[in-house]
Write an enzyme that holds these catalytic residues in place. Sequence first.
Site, PDB file in Angstrom:
ATOM      1  N   ASN A   1       0.763  -1.256   0.052  1.00  0.00           N
ATOM      2  CA  ASN A   1      -0.099  -0.201   0.009  1.00  0.00           C
ATOM      3  C   ASN A   1       0.827   1.310   0.011  1.00  0.00           C
ATOM      4  OD1 ASN A   1      -2.482  -1.151  -0.021  1.00  0.00           O
ATOM      5  ND2 ASN A   1      -2.832  -1.263   1.991  1.00  0.00           N
TER       6      ASN A   1
ATOM      7  N   ASN B   1      -5.321  -4.793   3.083  1.00  0.00           N
ATOM      8  CA  ASN B   1      -6.340  -4.099   4.029  1.00  0.00           C
ATOM      9  C   ASN B   1      -7.517  -3.099   3.250  1.00  0.00           C
ATOM     10  OD1 ASN B   1      -5.556  -4.748   6.437  1.00  0.00           O
ATOM     11  ND2 ASN B   1      -3.533  -3.811   6.182  1.00  0.00           N
TER      12      ASN B   1
ATOM     13  N   SER C   1       4.284  -7.899   8.651  1.00  0.00           N
ATOM     14  CA  SER C   1       3.327  -6.974   8.047  1.00  0.00           C
ATOM     15  C   SER C   1       2.318  -7.670   7.020  1.00  0.00           C
ATOM     16  CB  SER C   1       3.985  -5.624   7.475  1.00  0.00           C
ATOM     17  OG  SER C   1       4.415  -6.122   5.921  1.00  0.00           O
ATOM     18  N   THR C   2       1.150  -7.160   6.793  1.00  0.00           N
ATOM     19  CA  THR C   2       0.362  -8.010   5.778  1.00  0.00           C
ATOM     20  C   THR C   2       1.026  -8.285   4.474  1.00  0.00           C
ATOM     21  OG1 THR C   2      -1.360  -6.902   6.821  1.00  0.00           O
ATOM     22  CG2 THR C   2      -1.805  -8.141   4.949  1.00  0.00           C
ATOM     23  N   GLY C   3       1.857  -7.310   4.082  1.00  0.00           N
ATOM     24  CA  GLY C   3       2.566  -7.548   2.538  1.00  0.00           C
ATOM     25  C   GLY C   3       3.516  -8.759   2.746  1.00  0.00           C
TER      26      GLY C   3
ATOM     27  N   TRP D   1       7.595   0.210  -0.470  1.00  0.00           N
ATOM     28  CA  TRP D   1       8.253   1.146  -0.175  1.00  0.00           C
ATOM     29  C   TRP D   1       8.095   2.034   0.964  1.00  0.00           C
ATOM     30  CZ3 TRP D   1      13.094   2.072  -2.184  1.00  0.00           C
ATOM     31  CH2 TRP D   1      13.628   3.426  -1.999  1.00  0.00           C
TER      32      TRP D   1
ATOM     33  N   HIS E   1       0.444   5.631   2.640  1.00  0.00           N
ATOM     34  CA  HIS E   1      -0.621   4.737   1.922  1.00  0.00           C
ATOM     35  C   HIS E   1      -0.807   5.312   0.476  1.00  0.00           C
ATOM     36  CE1 HIS E   1      -2.495   2.320   5.352  1.00  0.00           C
ATOM     37  NE2 HIS E   1      -1.444   1.530   4.882  1.00  0.00           N
TER      38      HIS E   1
ATOM     39  N   HIS F   1       5.683  -3.157  12.561  1.00  0.00           N
ATOM     40  CA  HIS F   1       6.385  -4.520  11.710  1.00  0.00           C
ATOM     41  C   HIS F   1       7.934  -4.368  11.539  1.00  0.00           C
ATOM     42  CE1 HIS F   1       2.296  -5.552  11.412  1.00  0.00           C
ATOM     43  NE2 HIS F   1       1.789  -4.469  10.747  1.00  0.00           N
TER      44      HIS F   1
HETATM   45  N1  CTP Z   1       3.780  -1.218   2.664  1.00  0.00           N
HETATM   46  C1  CTP Z   1       5.174  -0.695   2.285  1.00  0.00           C
HETATM   47  N2  CTP Z   1       5.256   0.749   2.410  1.00  0.00           N
HETATM   48  C2  CTP Z   1       4.428   1.469   2.934  1.00  0.00           C
HETATM   49  C3  CTP Z   1       3.323   0.988   3.374  1.00  0.00           C
HETATM   50  C4  CTP Z   1       2.939  -0.435   3.175  1.00  0.00           C
HETATM   51  O1  CTP Z   1       5.912  -1.416   1.894  1.00  0.00           O
HETATM   52  N3  CTP Z   1       4.718   2.616   3.091  1.00  0.00           N
HETATM   53  C5  CTP Z   1       3.668  -2.766   2.488  1.00  0.00           C
HETATM   54  C6  CTP Z   1       3.774  -3.332   3.756  1.00  0.00           C
HETATM   55  O2  CTP Z   1       4.325  -4.741   3.246  1.00  0.00           O
HETATM   56  C7  CTP Z   1       2.313  -3.640   4.222  1.00  0.00           C
HETATM   57  C8  CTP Z   1       1.604  -3.557   3.110  1.00  0.00           C
HETATM   58  O3  CTP Z   1       2.118  -2.834   2.300  1.00  0.00           O
HETATM   59  O4  CTP Z   1       2.048  -4.669   5.007  1.00  0.00           O
HETATM   60  C9  CTP Z   1       0.182  -3.028   3.177  1.00  0.00           C
HETATM   61  O5  CTP Z   1      -0.025  -2.031   3.976  1.00  0.00           O
HETATM   62  P1  CTP Z   1      -0.609  -1.882   5.274  1.00  0.00           P
HETATM   63  O6  CTP Z   1      -2.170  -1.805   4.783  1.00  0.00           O
HETATM   64  O7  CTP Z   1      -0.269  -0.102   5.857  1.00  0.00           O
HETATM   65  O8  CTP Z   1      -0.336  -2.876   6.034  1.00  0.00           O
HETATM   66  P2  CTP Z   1       0.343  -3.271   7.433  1.00  0.00           P
HETATM   67  O9  CTP Z   1       0.745  -2.333   8.239  1.00  0.00           O
HETATM   68  O10 CTP Z   1       0.692  -4.684   7.454  1.00  0.00           O
HETATM   69  O11 CTP Z   1      -1.427  -3.093   8.142  1.00  0.00           O
HETATM   70  P3  CTP Z   1      -1.803  -4.198   9.156  1.00  0.00           P
HETATM   71  O12 CTP Z   1      -0.726  -4.420  10.216  1.00  0.00           O
HETATM   72  O13 CTP Z   1      -2.989  -2.946   9.784  1.00  0.00           O
HETATM   73  O14 CTP Z   1      -2.625  -5.281   8.575  1.00  0.00           O
END
Ligand code: CTP
Length: 276
Positions: A70, A93, A198-200, A220, A237, A250
């Site tokens: 995201n 998400n 993290s989810t990703g 990123w 995001h 994370h």
């Molecule tokens: N991500 C990223 N860089 C960002 C934001 C997100 O690399 N600036 C990646 C992360 O791997 C993240 C995924 O995109 O898990 C999805 O983003 P997000 O919805 O913010 O995930 P989480 O923080 O994992 O959310 P949660 O803990 O609420 O599930």
Amino acid sequence: MKTIKGKGIHQELGSNITNLLFVTQENSPIGSTLPFVYEKGLWKVSSTFYKSLPKKATFDRLTRCSVVGNSGSLLHSNCGKHIDEADFVYRCNAAPLKPFAADAGTKSNLTSFNPSIFEKRYKGIAKQSSLKKFVSDMQQYHGYLWGACFSGRSTLDLCMKAISGYNIKENVFVLAHPYHYKSFHDYWIRRGKKKLPSTGFYYTSDALSRCNETHLYGFWPFPKAFDDISSYNVSYHYFEKLENAWKEPHGMNIEFSILVQLHLLGVVKITMENVN
Ligand code: CTP
């Protein structure tokens, strides 16, 4: 791109791991118990709960998968078409689709839904109107909407409430299996990564267990663009502005360095923008 055919992950976690992605009648018979991820206690599978579950989660081996993170770096990336060319698209998400089609695509096969979104976007679905809005918003996704509901008892209650009002044809709301999450978390702990994935990062690990090619977009976790000549700020995001989001739990910068190593080894392919 090297195809690793998931052998390593399968060998270590067992070949059944791909079918444990969410709670089903097959993997959770009546009377069995499921642990909560972040609190003590077990959930006993009753016959009513069992009847609400999909029969099984059997996935064929996939050729090409896209995992869409995201990060705001996806904006202006023009990656949408490339993302959608995959056989299977993971999204995180419940990121909105249509307004960002050019950069993030619209295909969705598995979309995570962290129950904290119930509070953030749907006022805890306390009122019928917010439950309705939730159900209506979710119609944009296809395949599975995958709720991380086993974090604790109250979260599961909230999810069950949402599911009871959930009757749409576009997707199935499924409950993330706590053993699946734990298996991947432990897999990375054994490799020295201590923080909760993290989810990703978790979805990338899952993709490696079921896809021949794993392509990553929107990863990123840094507030400035990689092109350091510009002073271009990157939002946390791509679809919303968030306060204090960079204090994430994370350790995404460490995750990112692992992903870059996997990229260099040819195990995943990270794409920042489509230059064609
Ligand atoms: N991500 C990223 N860089 C960002 C934001 C997100 O690399 N600036 C990646 C992360 O791997 C993240 C995924 O995109 O898990 C999805 O983003 P997000 O919805 O913010 O995930 P989480 O923080 O994992 O959310 P949660 O803990 O609420 O599930």
